[in-house]
Enzyme design. Structure first.
Site, short mmCIF file in Angstrom:
data_model
loop_
_atom_site.label_atom_id
_atom_site.label_comp_id
_atom_site.label_asym_id
_atom_site.label_seq_id
_atom_site.Cartn_x
_atom_site.Cartn_y
_atom_site.Cartn_z
N GLU A 15 0.82 -1.22 0.00
CA GLU A 15 0.00 0.00 0.00
C GLU A 15 0.86 1.28 0.00
O GLU A 15 0.40 2.35 0.37
CB GLU A 15 -0.96 -0.02 1.19
CG GLU A 15 -1.95 -1.17 1.12
CD GLU A 15 -2.92 -1.19 2.28
OE1 GLU A 15 -3.82 -0.33 2.29
OE2 GLU A 15 -2.77 -2.04 3.16
N SER A 189 -7.06 -1.43 1.73
CA SER A 189 -7.18 -0.72 0.46
C SER A 189 -7.61 -1.62 -0.68
O SER A 189 -7.34 -1.34 -1.85
CB SER A 189 -5.86 -0.02 0.10
OG SER A 189 -5.53 0.93 1.07
N SER A 323 -11.45 9.98 -0.37
CA SER A 323 -11.62 9.21 0.86
C SER A 323 -12.89 9.58 1.62
O SER A 323 -13.25 10.75 1.75
CB SER A 323 -10.41 9.42 1.78
OG SER A 323 -9.25 8.90 1.19
#
Length: 361
Positions: A15, A189, A323
């Site tokens: 990530e 994620s 987000s």
């Protein structure tokens, strides 16, 4: 007096790129009149590189990818008691670290443990909550202990898969059925996650997921709305408005999250007052189950019969333009810059409380 804020990002993790995007967004949101911002980059090989103090937001991700030739440091140099100044007499210490790290070697309690040993304040969850929040199997076990309802799941390690692949796939089909989701146990994620509709897809998905972890979790497919909520605080956590993810694809995968934004984020989610109160109660119960601190995003499914099933918590949710976590707090009345200031304040508050703990008797 400005707060000397260290932004810790990158990391030796799948990530890594997500962390860079988060760090870029945070630099654009920080009030440079309140913070002296110091970038600290962990490259994909694990080296720590400290950049010069930022006087303006980073222009792009590339500007944050510091080269090893700039200033490779030992993490302990951030401790003001051990290293109060460099050879020129300049104070190199950091008041508080904001770990903008996602995945293993950053979000899993390892960096948090290092910062604890150095007695440096840091934003977000501690060692236990970070580790529990990263390992989906441990997390689910804690949720079960807390009485939270969740989807059925199975878990196994690579050695078991190598020795009894057919038996495991039979068990998945019998206990979970199709569709099901295959996930690395210690990753976020949506990296390495696959939706499976038959045995061939299941086998392929497991092989793929084992590239990212030695342990997998397989979950039954749930038909329901994807509802998320933000939690902020230490001992007295509070919840944001709820948000709903309406992916245009089969599920909210990595590309939809971080690349094309091809997903509708509905904020606030359309819930009745009773549903919202139920959601908040369960979210705070999940926060306390992992002994959370600072921030958590809790993810739920809302089934057709009106029942919430917890999916997972994220102990360091992303801060990218797409987000959900900062957007939910923005709709709650806390802007992005205010959110960062609140998180730093919570970190210093928790650190101060820890200083009162006796270590001798």
């Amino acid at each position: 007096m400005k707060v000397k804020l260290g932004l810790l990002y990158g990391g030796k993790s799948a990530e890594h790129r997500v962390s860079l995007q988060t760090a870029l967004a945070v630099t654009k949101a920080l009030d440079m009149n309140k913070f002296d911002v110091h970038p600290i980059y962990i490259n994909d090989q694990g080296a720590w590189v400290r950049g010069g103090q930022l006087t303006a937001p980073a222009q792009d991700v590339k500007a944050l990818e510091l080269s090893k030739g700039e200033n490779v440091i030992s993490p302990v140099s951030l401790n003001k008691e051990l290293f109060p100044a460099n050879q020129s007499g300049e104070d190199q210490s950091i008041d508080v670290i904001f770990p903008l790290l996602h995945g293993p070697n950053g979000e899993d309690g390892t960096v948090q443990g290092l910062l604890e040993l150095m007695n440096i304040p840091y934003v977000g969850n501690g060692v236990l909550s970070s580790a529990a929040g990263m390992d989906k199997v441990i997390m689910k076990n804690l949720f079960a202990q807390a009485g939270l309802k969740q989807a059925k799941y199975l878990s196994f390690i690579r050695k078991e898969w190598d020795q009894q692949k057919e038996e495991l796939m039979n068990s998945i089909e019998e206990k979970l059925g199709y569709p099901c989701f295959v996930k690395p146990a210690n990753l976020g994620s949506s990296v390495g996650i696959s939706k499976c509709r038959n045995r061939q897809e299941l086998e392929t998905a497991c092989v793929e997921a084992f590239q990212f972890d030695r342990k997998l979790v397989i979950e039954e497919g749930i038909i329901g709305r994807e509802i998320e909520i933000g939690i902020l605080g230490n001992d007295e956590p509070e919840c944001s408005v709820a948000g709903e993810i309406a992916p245009k694809k089969d599920f909210y995968d990595y590309k939809a999250k971080y690349e094309d934004g091809d997903t509708a984020l509905i904020i606030p989610a359309e819930l009745s007052d009773a549903q919202y109160e139920d959601l908040k109660e369960q979210a705070i119960r999940a926060f306390k189950a992992i002994d959370g601190a600072g921030l958590v995003r809790a993810d739920f499914f809302l089934t057709s019969n009106g029942e919430f099933l917890i999916n997972e918590v994220n102990t360091m949710p992303g801060f990218t333009p797409f987000s959900m976590f900062p957007l939910m707090w923005q709709h709650t009345g806390i802007s992005y810059p205010e959110l960062i200031e609140k998180l730093v304040s919570l970190a210093l508050e928790r650190h101060e409380q820890k200083q009162s703990i006796k270590h001798t008797f």
